[in-house]
Enzyme design. Structure first.
Site, PDB file in Angstrom:
ATOM      1  N   GLN A   1     -19.514  12.613   6.900  1.00  0.00           N
ATOM      2  CA  GLN A   1     -19.191  13.825   7.650  1.00  0.00           C
ATOM      3  C   GLN A   1     -19.198  15.026   6.710  1.00  0.00           C
ATOM      4  O   GLN A   1     -18.898  14.897   5.526  1.00  0.00           O
ATOM      5  CB  GLN A   1     -17.862  13.695   8.389  1.00  0.00           C
ATOM      6  CG  GLN A   1     -16.677  13.211   7.562  1.00  0.00           C
ATOM      7  CD  GLN A   1     -16.061  14.259   6.661  1.00  0.00           C
ATOM      8  OE1 GLN A   1     -16.317  15.437   6.813  1.00  0.00           O
ATOM      9  NE2 GLN A   1     -15.250  13.818   5.721  1.00  0.00           N
TER      10      GLN A   1
ATOM     11  N   SER B   1     -16.436  12.367   2.979  1.00  0.00           N
ATOM     12  CA  SER B   1     -16.130  10.969   2.652  1.00  0.00           C
ATOM     13  C   SER B   1     -17.396  10.155   2.424  1.00  0.00           C
ATOM     14  O   SER B   1     -18.303  10.170   3.241  1.00  0.00           O
ATOM     15  CB  SER B   1     -15.340  10.324   3.791  1.00  0.00           C
ATOM     16  OG  SER B   1     -14.190  11.072   4.052  1.00  0.00           O
TER      17      SER B   1
ATOM     18  N   SER C   1     -15.275  19.951   6.276  1.00  0.00           N
ATOM     19  CA  SER C   1     -14.468  20.896   5.508  1.00  0.00           C
ATOM     20  C   SER C   1     -15.303  21.718   4.542  1.00  0.00           C
ATOM     21  O   SER C   1     -16.375  21.301   4.094  1.00  0.00           O
ATOM     22  CB  SER C   1     -13.409  20.136   4.710  1.00  0.00           C
ATOM     23  OG  SER C   1     -12.478  19.546   5.567  1.00  0.00           O
TER      24      SER C   1
ATOM     25  N   GLU D   1     -11.931  10.369  17.113  1.00  0.00           N
ATOM     26  CA  GLU D   1     -11.573   9.967  15.759  1.00  0.00           C
ATOM     27  C   GLU D   1     -10.086   9.690  15.661  1.00  0.00           C
ATOM     28  O   GLU D   1      -9.648   8.744  15.021  1.00  0.00           O
ATOM     29  CB  GLU D   1     -11.972  11.071  14.779  1.00  0.00           C
ATOM     30  CG  GLU D   1     -11.703  10.717  13.331  1.00  0.00           C
ATOM     31  CD  GLU D   1     -12.017  11.855  12.375  1.00  0.00           C
ATOM     32  OE1 GLU D   1     -12.178  11.572  11.195  1.00  0.00           O
ATOM     33  OE2 GLU D   1     -12.093  13.010  12.806  1.00  0.00           O
TER      34      GLU D   1
ATOM     35  N   ASN E   1      -1.706  16.122   9.929  1.00  0.00           N
ATOM     36  CA  ASN E   1      -0.621  15.810  10.867  1.00  0.00           C
ATOM     37  C   ASN E   1       0.142  17.064  11.286  1.00  0.00           C
ATOM     38  O   ASN E   1       0.746  17.086  12.364  1.00  0.00           O
ATOM     39  CB  ASN E   1       0.304  14.758  10.252  1.00  0.00           C
ATOM     40  CG  ASN E   1      -0.332  13.379  10.296  1.00  0.00           C
ATOM     41  OD1 ASN E   1      -1.526  13.245  10.591  1.00  0.00           O
ATOM     42  ND2 ASN E   1       0.452  12.349  10.014  1.00  0.00           N
ATOM     43  N   GLU E   2       0.082  18.111  10.465  1.00  0.00           N
ATOM     44  CA  GLU E   2       0.706  19.374  10.875  1.00  0.00           C
ATOM     45  C   GLU E   2      -0.042  19.954  12.080  1.00  0.00           C
ATOM     46  O   GLU E   2       0.577  20.427  13.044  1.00  0.00           O
ATOM     47  CB  GLU E   2       0.704  20.377   9.717  1.00  0.00           C
ATOM     48  CG  GLU E   2       1.735  20.074   8.634  1.00  0.00           C
ATOM     49  CD  GLU E   2       1.400  18.857   7.785  1.00  0.00           C
ATOM     50  OE1 GLU E   2       0.194  18.486   7.714  1.00  0.00           O
ATOM     51  OE2 GLU E   2       2.317  18.268   7.201  1.00  0.00           O
TER      52      GLU E   2
END
Lengths: 328, 392
Positions: B125, B160, B128, B250, B373-374
């Site tokens: 992917q 990744s 970012s 995902e 997670n934020e």
């Protein structure tokens, strides 16, 4: 594979929710804590009409069950509305008597189950794996006590002790009383009853947690500080998101435990739901601020119940041990 | 309400179990975050695919078995119970493939999916960028129109497995910020979803060592990399919507199946029973939490799969899922390393707990990737609890 409540089960939950929502359970709970059982009794009568106390009881004894999934569904609503009284204990007593009958001791079942199922009677009890206190022994018509391989109908109860939750009135059964059954079947039935007590407590705790979350979400949407609703602050949002995560992962454990009635699943449900509800109570108190710390504010009914249910029928460590023992 | 499998599902489970028993390597493969391990895991993908076990939920024409979610979950449970290797094609299978099924053309599916199924082409992917993490829509890499396609320029990072992968997919700004919709506070517009080869002219891949030094991800430098029109997914400018649909996958059911955690919790419980100190109730409670969490995640997943089968759409609920498994995964592996004692510190590839350490390091990334997670908690608070939007 269809791990979802069916339409009938959802309708049952909705109808209980609507019925209890209209029953002013807050007033009933506050009165119950002051020793006035009348309004609470009226709520119980409606629950009995809805068949709640017939759910654990086999048809042979004028019940509708045993239906543990429906029982769990009902107890979520009891928790959501902070219904007072020994509901968990009545269900556990029913499971105890029904299992005793299966194990060849049908007399106590014949004698007590029909009136418990119809709601004409209500019961409380102590079991070897629970604590020394019976909930609401002063109000329950039947106080069962299992100890040393004997099931007895206690002759009364010792002094009533106050719980942090004012609606939970605790008293130890007096020793002696009529011997109802004895032998290895009693111990086996008591373990079964402990599992039902844990399942019902888990479901009730889940409902308590959901109520705490709902009330807190509503509060942080309208409470303004710094010119904006405090619910727009990330610290507040994230704390409530964590509460929802814990409750939503407790829910399938509770329903799964009701479905399988496997001891490991019941233990997992008990510890997870009770801790999720307690976590919800901590977040609810913090996010309400000082108003939440008052007895007068209705939130206190759920805050104190969450703490009580965390330890009721065995503390989290006990149930973690059982969950691990039941794995694999 | 039930948790029962049909006879046919039971037969499917048995076939998977038999195949895995006959084929799973006896010794663990080298870490898939190394060149040697990557090659070994690619070979394993080929072996899986040869008997149609690499992508069981895909249609048969692309190398799958066309099975439903229940059977896929059954397969995953058997897969991890058998101790089978990690999936080096994970990003392609869980992110790009669902996107192609929903938004790609038949020609793209025919071109991309069969070689993904066999591991012949492994996908990375490219989301970012150095200045765009959680605020992904602020990304700056560009796709410029040219004859017959697009020219990609800019920098991607935290890609990744890009150090060893063959191709990548990601979002690029195709309408410049200074003239397009992106300028006026609408950064989500004007993004295009493209696929590109990592060995193309103009691509420089610089591996980055993750926490333990293994080159698990990479930076990508793109300098006028040509991509033909046929490698645009969906309409140009619609990339954000398309990518977000896939990130739901995902985070949701398809990235972390419960089988993985059930198998890990089982190994942990067995190790506790064999080696744990029964007097250490603090550690016992953490082992108990690992098995409870695995069961909770399994039952939550069955509930989601049942809702999905009943025609309900799962939306923001996938954020509950993502926070739960990512934090659970770390807690489980911390417990395992603590149970290993002094051995639990070793990371030299020879220790008894080597696989625990490898998976612990992997687990640490969980709360960061696939939307931190934020960000997930913001989504939960705003979309599930209805709290007002605020400053991030």
């Amino acid at each position: 594979m269809r791990f979802l409540l069916d339409d009938e089960q959802r309708d049952f939950a909705r109808s209980l929710d609507a019925m209890l929502g209209a029953a002013d359970t807050v007033t009933a709970t506050r009165a119950w804590g002051e020793g006035d059982h009348g309004p609470g009794r009226a709520v119980w009568a409606r629950l009995a009409d809805a068949g709640v106390f017939a759910l654990p009881v086999p048809r042979a004894y004028e019940g509708l069950g045993p239906l543990p999934v429906e029982t769990a569904v009902a107890f979520v609503e009891l928790g959501r509305h902070a219904v007072p009284g020994p509901a968990v204990e009545t269900v556990a007593a029913e499971a105890l008597l029904a299992r005793l009958a299966e194990l060849g001791e049908p007399e106590p079942a014949k004698r007590f189950l029909p009136s418990l199922a119809s709601g004409a009677a209500c019961a409380t009890l102590t079991l070897p794996e629970g604590g020394p206190y019976a909930l609401d022994a002063e109000e329950a018509g039947l106080v069962f006590a299992v100890a040393d391989g004997e099931l007895r109908l206690a002759p009364g109860h010792a002094r009533v002790r106050r719980s942090l939750d004012p609606a939970r009135r605790l008293a130890a059964p007096l020793p002696g009383g009529e011997l109802l059954a004895t032998g290895p079947a009693v111990a086996a039935a008591a373990r079964h009853a402990t599992d039902w007590a844990a399942l019902a407590t888990a479901a009730q705790a889940l409902g308590v947690g959901l109520a705490l979350l709902d009330r807190t979400v509503a509060y942080v949407k309208q409470r303004r500080q710094f010119g904006t609703p405090i619910g727009s602050f990330q610290a507040v949002k994230h704390r409530l998101a964590d509460v929802l995560i814990r409750l939503e992962f407790a829910r399938p454990l509770v329903l799964g435990a009701a479905l399988t009635m496997a001891p490991g699943d019941i233990a997992a449900a008990k510890v997870t739901a009770a801790e999720a509800a307690y976590g919800a109570s901590r977040a609810a108190l913090q996010l309400h601020g000082a108003i939440g710390y008052t007895a007068e504010f209705d939130l206190s009914l759920w805050l104190t119940k969450a703490r009580a249910l965390r330890g009721a029928w065995g503390d989290p460590g006990v149930w973690r041990g059982r969950a691990l023992a039941g794995w694999g | 309400m039930d948790l029962d499998f049909t006879a046919e599902e039971g037969e499917f489970r048995q076939r998977a179990r038999d195949w895995l028993a006959a084929h799973v390597p006896a010794a663990p493969l080298p870490s898939l975050e190394t060149e040697e391990g990557f090659a070994a895991h690619r070979e394993w993908e080929r072996e899986l695919a040869a008997d149609r076990w690499s992508v069981v939920s895909w249609p048969e024409e692309y190398g799958g078995r066309g099975v439903d979610t229940v059977k896929w979950l059954v397969f995953e449970e058997e897969y991890y119970t058998a101790g089978a290797p990690g999936r080096v094609s994970q990003n392609g299978i869980s992110l790009l493939a669902p996107t192609l099924f929903d938004f790609g053309t038949a020609a793209q599916r025919a071109r991309v999916l069969p070689s993904m199924a066999t591991g012949e082409v492994i996908w990375a992917q490219a989301w970012s960028e150095p200045e765009s993490g959680s605020d992904l829509a602020s990304l700056r890499s560009t796709a410029r129109r040219t004859d017959g396609g697009w020219l990609l320029s800019g920098q991607k990072t935290w890609s990744s497995r890009a150090a060893f992968a063959d191709r990548a997919f990601g979002l690029f700004r195709s309408e410049p910020c200074d003239t397009g919709a992106g300028a006026a506070g609408k950064p989500h517009r004007g993004l295009t979803y493209l696929m590109f080869p990592l060995d193309a002219d103009g691509v420089t891949v610089r591996p980055i060592g993750r926490l333990d030094g293994k080159p698990a991800f990479a930076e990508l430098f793109l300098d006028d990399v040509f991509v033909p029109d046929e490698d645009v997914i969906g309409e140009p400018g619609q990339g954000w919507r398309i990518a977000m649909a896939a990130t739901g996958d995902e985070r949701g059911l398809t990235l972390r199946s419960p089988g993985r955690f059930l198998a890990a919790a089982d190994r942990l419980a067995r190790r506790w029973r064999a080696r744990g100190d029964p007097a250490d109730t603090a550690l016992r409670d953490r082992v108990a939490d690992a098995v409870i969490g695995a069961r909770a995640y399994e039952l939550f997943t069955w509930a989601c799969a049942s809702r999905s089968a009943a025609g309900e759409t799962l939306g923001a609920e996938s954020s509950l899922n993502k926070v739960f498994w990512s934090e659970y995964d770390i807690a489980l592996h911390e417990t395992a390393l603590d149970l290993l004692g002094a051995e639990g510190e070793l990371a030299d590839g020879t220790a008894a707990g080597q696989d625990w350490m490898e998976r612990y390091v992997f687990s640490l990334a969980g709360p960061i990737y696939a939307g931190t997670n934020e960000i997930q908690r913001d989504i939960i608070a705003e979309r599930l609890l209805g709290l007002p939007k605020g400053r991030r």
